[in-house]
Write a protein that holds these residues in place. Structure first.
Motif, PDB file in Angstrom:
ATOM      1  N   GLY A  91      42.895  34.775  37.807  1.00  0.00           N
ATOM      2  CA  GLY A  91      43.750  34.156  38.717  1.00  0.00           C
ATOM      3  C   GLY A  91      43.452  32.448  38.877  1.00  0.00           C
ATOM      4  O   GLY A  91      42.455  32.227  38.757  1.00  0.00           O
ATOM      5  N   ASN A 120      44.299  32.995  46.145  1.00  0.00           N
ATOM      6  CA  ASN A 120      43.489  33.694  45.360  1.00  0.00           C
ATOM      7  C   ASN A 120      42.133  34.690  45.627  1.00  0.00           C
ATOM      8  O   ASN A 120      42.032  35.369  45.033  1.00  0.00           O
ATOM      9  CB  ASN A 120      43.204  32.699  44.207  1.00  0.00           C
ATOM     10  N   PHE A 132      38.511  34.757  39.303  1.00  0.00           N
ATOM     11  CA  PHE A 132      39.188  33.843  39.993  1.00  0.00           C
ATOM     12  C   PHE A 132      38.743  32.191  39.685  1.00  0.00           C
ATOM     13  O   PHE A 132      37.564  32.144  39.882  1.00  0.00           O
ATOM     14  CB  PHE A 132      39.447  33.966  41.571  1.00  0.00           C
TER      15      PHE A 132
END
Length: 216
Positions: A91, A120, A132
């Motif tokens: 992400g 996120n 992330f």
């Protein structure tokens, strides 16, 4: 953390700083035209060097990969590679650039973008993404704002995706820019020598932090 370091450096030389938070573009413009004395943190580039005086390095800015503590990524703990990332859903935040490797990952596999870093983190906690990307200190600041039972779930891979030096900028059109910068440099040197900076860094370490190293 950076605010604490800048405040402590100027305090060391008898200067008290008033801090204001502005969008990046506004902060830069107001420092450029002299209505604000300093702005931070910024990385170096040739265009800014024409308009601003740069301090020495205040801190490293590093993008890292955050994940749930319940997950392990042994193939990424020594060196992050495109092949190692290829099996995971990563992400990122809309509009952010994460360096050449993640640009290549995005082209081949697609970074799953959200509108904010906060969103996120929510996706990460819910298991909608595996990893992330965020700047190390920004990520942990956001994690510190989460409930304790949620923040305790998160950590980061201890290898930096990108690393760059971060600096304090003084506008060349400002009042006494050389003095503003020299006072900061004197104070920064002092707090590094007397242990104040180390204390600030230690106070900002959160549970789960894996201090990132730069892969060779």
């Amino acid at each position: 953390m950076l605010v604490d370091i800048v405040r402590a450096a100027y305090h060391e030389v008898g200067v008290e700083v008033e801090f204001k938070c502005f969008p990046w573009a506004r902060a830069m413009q107001q420092t450029q035209d002299g209505s604000i004395d300093i702005t931070f943190p910024w990385s170096r580039n040739k265009e800014r060097e024409k308009l601003f005086l740069y301090s020495s390095t205040v801190m490293l800015g590093q993008h890292v990969l955050f994940h749930l503590k319940s997950r392990s990524f042994p193939e990424l703990n020594q060196k992050i590679t495109l092949e190692g990332l290829s099996r995971y859903k990563v992400g990122g935040t809309i509009g952010y650039y994460y360096g050449p490797m993640m640009k290549q990952y995005d082209e081949q596999f697609g970074i799953e973008r959200a509108v904010s870093d906060k969103n996120n983190l929510k996706k990460l906690v819910r298991g909608r993404i595996d990893l992330f990307i965020a700047e190390f200190m920004v990520g942990y600041y956001l994690i510190s704002q989460l409930p304790d039972h949620t923040s305790a779930l998160l950590t980061n891979i201890p290898v930096a995706l990108t690393s760059r030096t971060l600096h304090l900028l003084v506008g060349k059109k400002g009042k006494n820019p050389d003095q503003v910068l020299s006072l900061f440099e004197k104070g920064l040197k002092a707090i590094r020598e007397n242990g104040t900076e180390k204390k600030i860094l230690e106070e900002n370490v959160l549970p789960g932090m894996a201090l990132p190293r730069v892969a060779k």
